[in-house]
Design a protein around this motif. Structure first.
Motif, PDB file in Angstrom:
ATOM      1  N   ASN A  19       0.651  -1.504  -0.419  1.00 18.23           N
ATOM      2  CA  ASN A  19       0.094  -0.227   0.197  1.00 18.23           C
ATOM      3  C   ASN A  19       1.329   1.090  -0.049  1.00 18.23           C
ATOM      4  O   ASN A  19       0.990   2.074   0.806  1.00 18.23           O
ATOM      5  N   PRO A  20       1.935   1.102  -0.811  1.00 14.42           N
ATOM      6  CA  PRO A  20       2.180   2.819  -1.291  1.00 14.42           C
ATOM      7  C   PRO A  20       1.575   3.797  -1.618  1.00 14.42           C
ATOM      8  O   PRO A  20       0.652   3.413  -1.997  1.00 14.42           O
ATOM      9  N   SER A  21       2.499   5.033  -1.046  1.00 15.84           N
ATOM     10  CA  SER A  21       1.536   6.113  -1.117  1.00 15.84           C
ATOM     11  C   SER A  21       2.265   6.785  -2.492  1.00 15.84           C
ATOM     12  O   SER A  21       2.742   5.782  -3.249  1.00 15.84           O
ATOM     13  N   LEU A  22       0.983   7.820  -3.423  1.00 13.14           N
ATOM     14  CA  LEU A  22       1.673   7.722  -4.451  1.00 13.14           C
ATOM     15  C   LEU A  22       1.819   9.092  -4.957  1.00 13.14           C
ATOM     16  O   LEU A  22       1.741  10.626  -3.706  1.00 13.14           O
ATOM     17  N   ASN A  23       2.912   9.403  -5.468  1.00 11.35           N
ATOM     18  CA  ASN A  23       3.399  10.891  -5.613  1.00 11.35           C
ATOM     19  C   ASN A  23       2.638  11.740  -6.647  1.00 11.35           C
ATOM     20  O   ASN A  23       2.728  11.518  -7.612  1.00 11.35           O
ATOM     21  N   GLY A  24       1.476  12.913  -5.987  1.00 15.40           N
ATOM     22  CA  GLY A  24       0.623  14.004  -6.852  1.00 15.40           C
ATOM     23  C   GLY A  24       1.373  15.050  -6.803  1.00 15.40           C
ATOM     24  O   GLY A  24       2.291  15.180  -6.326  1.00 15.40           O
ATOM     25  N   GLY A  25       0.053  15.828  -6.854  1.00 10.62           N
ATOM     26  CA  GLY A  25       0.486  17.004  -6.735  1.00 10.62           C
ATOM     27  C   GLY A  25      -0.681  17.919  -6.623  1.00 10.62           C
ATOM     28  O   GLY A  25      -2.046  17.039  -6.555  1.00 10.62           O
ATOM     29  N   ARG A  26      -0.927  19.254  -5.986  1.00  6.16           N
ATOM     30  CA  ARG A  26      -2.193  19.825  -6.057  1.00  6.16           C
ATOM     31  C   ARG A  26      -2.014  21.505  -6.172  1.00  6.16           C
ATOM     32  O   ARG A  26      -0.664  21.924  -5.904  1.00  6.16           O
ATOM     33  N   CYS A  27      -3.323  21.964  -7.082  1.00  6.63           N
ATOM     34  CA  CYS A  27      -2.912  23.252  -6.671  1.00  6.63           C
ATOM     35  C   CYS A  27      -3.171  24.203  -5.805  1.00  6.63           C
ATOM     36  O   CYS A  27      -4.870  24.727  -5.316  1.00  6.63           O
ATOM     37  N   ARG A  28      -2.164  25.598  -5.444  1.00 10.31           N
ATOM     38  CA  ARG A  28      -2.435  25.942  -4.468  1.00 10.31           C
ATOM     39  C   ARG A  28      -3.439  27.550  -4.875  1.00 10.31           C
ATOM     40  O   ARG A  28      -4.652  28.048  -3.198  1.00 10.31           O
ATOM     41  N   SER A  29      -3.696  27.302  -6.060  1.00  2.70           N
ATOM     42  CA  SER A  29      -4.879  28.533  -6.412  1.00  2.70           C
ATOM     43  C   SER A  29      -6.166  27.785  -6.075  1.00  2.70           C
ATOM     44  O   SER A  29      -6.983  28.530  -5.301  1.00  2.70           O
ATOM     45  N   CYS A  30      -6.300  26.531  -6.595  1.00  2.00           N
ATOM     46  CA  CYS A  30      -7.424  26.273  -6.379  1.00  2.00           C
ATOM     47  C   CYS A  30      -7.898  24.754  -5.758  1.00  2.00           C
ATOM     48  O   CYS A  30      -9.466  24.035  -5.314  1.00  2.00           O
ATOM     49  N   GLY A  31      -7.050  24.497  -5.341  1.00  2.00           N
ATOM     50  CA  GLY A  31      -7.361  22.680  -4.478  1.00  2.00           C
ATOM     51  C   GLY A  31      -6.844  21.467  -5.101  1.00  2.00           C
ATOM     52  O   GLY A  31      -7.701  20.899  -5.027  1.00  2.00           O
ATOM     53  N   TYR A  32      -6.889  21.927  -6.499  1.00  2.00           N
ATOM     54  CA  TYR A  32      -7.253  20.754  -7.369  1.00  2.00           C
ATOM     55  C   TYR A  32      -6.115  20.248  -7.065  1.00  2.00           C
ATOM     56  O   TYR A  32      -5.171  20.519  -6.889  1.00  2.00           O
ATOM     57  N   VAL A  33      -6.211  18.579  -6.989  1.00  2.00           N
ATOM     58  CA  VAL A  33      -5.429  17.688  -6.937  1.00  2.00           C
ATOM     59  C   VAL A  33      -5.218  16.893  -7.903  1.00  2.00           C
ATOM     60  O   VAL A  33      -6.498  16.086  -8.564  1.00  2.00           O
ATOM     61  N   PHE A  34      -4.134  16.472  -8.353  1.00  2.00           N
ATOM     62  CA  PHE A  34      -3.974  15.574  -9.284  1.00  2.00           C
ATOM     63  C   PHE A  34      -3.040  13.985  -9.397  1.00  2.00           C
ATOM     64  O   PHE A  34      -2.230  14.628  -8.824  1.00  2.00           O
ATOM     65  N   PHE A  35      -2.475  13.299 -10.398  1.00  2.00           N
ATOM     66  CA  PHE A  35      -1.273  12.522 -10.606  1.00  2.00           C
ATOM     67  C   PHE A  35      -2.028  12.133 -12.055  1.00  2.00           C
ATOM     68  O   PHE A  35      -2.815  11.912 -12.691  1.00  2.00           O
ATOM     69  N   PRO A  36      -1.020  11.620 -12.744  1.00  2.00           N
ATOM     70  CA  PRO A  36       0.973  11.748 -11.882  1.00  2.00           C
ATOM     71  C   PRO A  36       1.453  12.851 -12.129  1.00  2.00           C
ATOM     72  O   PRO A  36       0.597  14.542 -12.071  1.00  2.00           O
ATOM     73  N   PRO A  37       1.845  13.555 -10.936  1.00  2.00           N
ATOM     74  CA  PRO A  37       2.296  14.285 -11.362  1.00  2.00           C
ATOM     75  C   PRO A  37       3.249  15.436 -12.922  1.00  2.00           C
ATOM     76  O   PRO A  37       3.638  14.501 -13.487  1.00  2.00           O
ATOM     77  N   GLN A  38       2.662  16.747 -13.169  1.00  2.00           N
ATOM     78  CA  GLN A  38       3.533  17.272 -13.895  1.00  2.00           C
ATOM     79  C   GLN A  38       3.781  18.664 -13.180  1.00  2.00           C
ATOM     80  O   GLN A  38       3.394  19.298 -12.162  1.00  2.00           O
ATOM     81  N   ARG A  39       4.195  19.454 -14.554  1.00  2.00           N
ATOM     82  CA  ARG A  39       4.729  20.655 -14.017  1.00  2.00           C
ATOM     83  C   ARG A  39       4.428  21.384 -15.231  1.00  2.00           C
ATOM     84  O   ARG A  39       5.591  23.191 -15.228  1.00  2.00           O
ATOM     85  N   TYR A  40       3.503  21.160 -15.902  1.00  2.00           N
ATOM     86  CA  TYR A  40       2.736  22.821 -16.917  1.00  2.00           C
ATOM     87  C   TYR A  40       1.979  23.763 -16.190  1.00  2.00           C
ATOM     88  O   TYR A  40       1.623  25.026 -17.457  1.00  2.00           O
ATOM     89  N   GLY A  41       0.873  23.440 -14.581  1.00  2.00           N
ATOM     90  CA  GLY A  41       0.722  24.300 -14.620  1.00  2.00           C
ATOM     91  C   GLY A  41      -0.976  23.325 -14.522  1.00  2.00           C
ATOM     92  O   GLY A  41      -0.623  22.254 -14.156  1.00  2.00           O
ATOM     93  N   CYS A  42      -1.784  24.885 -14.050  1.00  2.00           N
ATOM     94  CA  CYS A  42      -2.678  23.458 -13.155  1.00  2.00           C
ATOM     95  C   CYS A  42      -4.443  23.564 -14.260  1.00  2.00           C
ATOM     96  O   CYS A  42      -4.314  24.358 -14.864  1.00  2.00           O
ATOM     97  N   GLU A  43      -4.374  22.267 -14.810  1.00  2.00           N
ATOM     98  CA  GLU A  43      -5.681  22.178 -15.360  1.00  2.00           C
ATOM     99  C   GLU A  43      -6.848  22.475 -15.399  1.00  2.00           C
ATOM    100  O   GLU A  43      -7.804  22.295 -16.222  1.00  2.00           O
ATOM    101  N   SER A  44      -7.780  22.744 -13.952  1.00  2.00           N
ATOM    102  CA  SER A  44      -8.934  23.143 -14.266  1.00  2.00           C
ATOM    103  C   SER A  44      -8.199  24.832 -13.865  1.00  2.00           C
ATOM    104  O   SER A  44      -9.490  24.741 -14.509  1.00  2.00           O
ATOM    105  N   CYS A  45      -7.374  25.411 -13.305  1.00  2.00           N
ATOM    106  CA  CYS A  45      -7.817  26.497 -12.791  1.00  2.00           C
ATOM    107  C   CYS A  45      -7.147  27.680 -14.462  1.00  2.00           C
ATOM    108  O   CYS A  45      -6.915  28.898 -13.787  1.00  2.00           O
TER     109      CYS A  45
END
Ligand SMILES: [Zn+2]
Length: 140
Positions: A19-45
């Motif tokens: 049961n390993p945890s996964l490396n995801g990401g979160r947007c500090r502007s809107c709170g959107y949580v995503f996986f896999p991690p990416q460095r392009y910007g928030c897909e939501s906002c």
């Protein structure tokens, strides 16, 4: 104890086989949580990459759909194998190979958890581990 190396080390740590945890990401502007991690910007906002931060996502979720592949020409994995779409409890959906090769005993809505399996061992004896999802205990 052999060394364990993650095949996709950007996605999970090789250290917790169960049961390993996964490396995801979160947007500090809107709170959107995503996986896999990416460095392009928030897909939501549309917030820029500097608004994104790394978060650990729990490796548990619900089976949304699945499909068994019976004929596969690639050499990376042997058919049959089953791919599942798991909606993580932390929000994002992840498409993952399942620990079981076939869909026997699976049902939509099953509780699933992440596991690491040894995909191969290199000549130095290091285990290469890959992420899979398996039915969690307590499922019906
Ligand atoms: Zn955002």
């Amino acid at each position: 104890m052999p060394n364990r190396t993650a095949v996709h080390s950007e996605l999970y740590s090789p250290d917790s086989a169960d049961n390993p945890s996964l490396n995801g990401g979160r947007c500090r502007s809107c709170g959107y949580v995503f996986f896999p991690p990416q460095r392009y910007g928030c897909e939501s906002c549309g917030a820029p990459p500097e608004k994104l931060e790394a978060v650990q996502l729990g490796g548990r979720g619900t089976l949304h759909s699945y499909a068994t592949v019976h004929l596969h020409m690639g050499r990376d994995i042997e058919a049959p194998f089953t791919i599942g779409l798991i909606v993580l409890d932390d929000g994002p959906a992840i498409s993952s190979t399942l620990a079981n090769r076939t869909d026997e005993g699976l049902a939509i809505g099953d509780r699933m958890k992440s596991v690491l399996v040894t995909a191969s061992t290199d000549q130095a004896g290091n285990e290469m581990v890959e992420l899979r999802f398996a039915k969690a205990e307590g499922s019906k």
